[in-house]
Design a protein around this motif. Structure first.
Motif, PDB file in Angstrom:
ATOM      1  N   LEU A   1       1.152  -1.334   0.157  1.00 23.02           N
ATOM      2  CA  LEU A   1      -0.056  -0.213  -0.101  1.00 23.02           C
ATOM      3  C   LEU A   1       0.974   1.450  -0.059  1.00 23.02           C
ATOM      4  O   LEU A   1       0.834   2.551  -0.661  1.00 23.02           O
ATOM      5  CB  LEU A   1      -0.909   0.008   1.240  1.00 23.02           C
ATOM      6  N   ALA A   2       1.975   1.504   0.581  1.00 21.43           N
ATOM      7  CA  ALA A   2       2.743   2.445   1.207  1.00 21.43           C
ATOM      8  C   ALA A   2       3.136   2.607  -0.915  1.00 21.43           C
ATOM      9  O   ALA A   2       3.734   3.614  -0.402  1.00 21.43           O
ATOM     10  CB  ALA A   2       3.861   2.395   1.423  1.00 21.43           C
ATOM     11  N   THR A   3       3.937   1.572  -1.169  1.00 20.89           N
ATOM     12  CA  THR A   3       4.772   1.482  -2.364  1.00 20.89           C
ATOM     13  C   THR A   3       3.556   2.311  -3.452  1.00 20.89           C
ATOM     14  O   THR A   3       3.953   3.031  -4.343  1.00 20.89           O
ATOM     15  CB  THR A   3       4.830   0.128  -2.779  1.00 20.89           C
ATOM     16  N   ILE A   4       3.008   1.727  -3.755  1.00 21.41           N
ATOM     17  CA  ILE A   4       1.766   2.270  -4.483  1.00 21.41           C
ATOM     18  C   ILE A   4       1.237   3.910  -3.817  1.00 21.41           C
ATOM     19  O   ILE A   4       1.517   4.771  -5.409  1.00 21.41           O
ATOM     20  CB  ILE A   4       0.195   0.988  -4.362  1.00 21.41           C
ATOM     21  N   TRP A   5       1.448   4.070  -2.993  1.00 22.33           N
ATOM     22  CA  TRP A   5       0.199   5.292  -2.980  1.00 22.33           C
ATOM     23  C   TRP A   5       1.882   6.623  -2.999  1.00 22.33           C
ATOM     24  O   TRP A   5       1.886   7.306  -3.485  1.00 22.33           O
ATOM     25  CB  TRP A   5       0.414   5.669  -0.499  1.00 22.33           C
ATOM     26  N   SER A   6       2.610   6.116  -2.858  1.00 28.00           N
ATOM     27  CA  SER A   6       4.135   6.693  -2.715  1.00 28.00           C
ATOM     28  C   SER A   6       4.548   6.891  -4.516  1.00 28.00           C
ATOM     29  O   SER A   6       5.193   8.074  -4.715  1.00 28.00           O
ATOM     30  CB  SER A   6       5.169   6.953  -1.702  1.00 28.00           C
ATOM     31  N   ARG A   7       3.984   6.661  -5.485  1.00 29.90           N
ATOM     32  CA  ARG A   7       3.893   6.711  -6.623  1.00 29.90           C
ATOM     33  C   ARG A   7       2.794   7.466  -7.730  1.00 29.90           C
ATOM     34  O   ARG A   7       3.151   8.175  -8.477  1.00 29.90           O
ATOM     35  CB  ARG A   7       3.816   5.620  -7.818  1.00 29.90           C
ATOM     36  N   PHE A   8       2.468   8.167  -6.811  1.00 26.94           N
ATOM     37  CA  PHE A   8       1.111   9.069  -6.662  1.00 26.94           C
ATOM     38  C   PHE A   8       1.129  10.067  -6.039  1.00 26.94           C
ATOM     39  O   PHE A   8       0.424  11.381  -6.375  1.00 26.94           O
ATOM     40  CB  PHE A   8      -0.915   8.306  -6.602  1.00 26.94           C
ATOM     41  N   PHE A   9       1.805  10.067  -4.664  1.00 27.27           N
ATOM     42  CA  PHE A   9       1.720  11.253  -3.907  1.00 27.27           C
ATOM     43  C   PHE A   9       2.953  11.235  -3.598  1.00 27.27           C
ATOM     44  O   PHE A   9       3.736  10.364  -2.960  1.00 27.27           O
ATOM     45  CB  PHE A   9       0.862  11.116  -2.596  1.00 27.27           C
TER      46      PHE A   9
END
Length: 138
Positions: A110-118
């Protein structure tokens, strides 16, 4: 049976019954030197990790998921607490190790996916907004 002087555990204190107790090196003794040594090792590990990141650019790409979790640690902590509360881990029938690995994997993904956008985690963003308002108050 001869009984020696009776000493209450409350009267001994954290370092034993003498100042030499500060030099104890037993596991989890939490003596002064133990805390200083643990702090020194932590600083050494952080320094080695930072030096490795600077020296090996490919390592940064491999460590991106760990960096993502570290950049939103407050969100990760709260996520774990909420997940434990929602799952009611006392009632789970799976081994605790699998639960732990599930938490680690899910927060990392979840953190990896989130960090791609924010750039920041949601709770980190919220804290930034709250402190931004506080900066205007004089």
């Amino acid at each position: 049976m001869s009984s020696g002087p009776s000493v209450s555990p409350d009267s001994i204190g954290i370092f034993g019954d003498s100042p030499a107790g500060m030099l104890a090196s037993a596991p989890h003794s939490e003596a002064t030197l133990s805390i200083v040594a643990a702090t020194g090792v932590a600083i050494l590990v952080i320094t080695a990790c930072l030096a490795a990141m600077d020296s090996f650019p490919r390592l940064r790409r491999l460590a991106r998921p760990v960096i993502a979790v570290g950049s939103m640690s407050l969100t990760a902590y709260v996520y774990h607490i909420v997940a434990i509360w929602l799952l009611d881990t006392e009632e789970l029938t799976v081994p605790p190790l699998y639960t732990l690995l599930g938490f680690i994997m899910s927060v990392t993904v979840l953190a990896t996916i989130w960090s791609r956008f924010f750039q920041r985690g949601p709770l980190e963003w919220l804290m930034g907004r709250a402190t931004g308002i506080a900066r205007r108050i004089r």
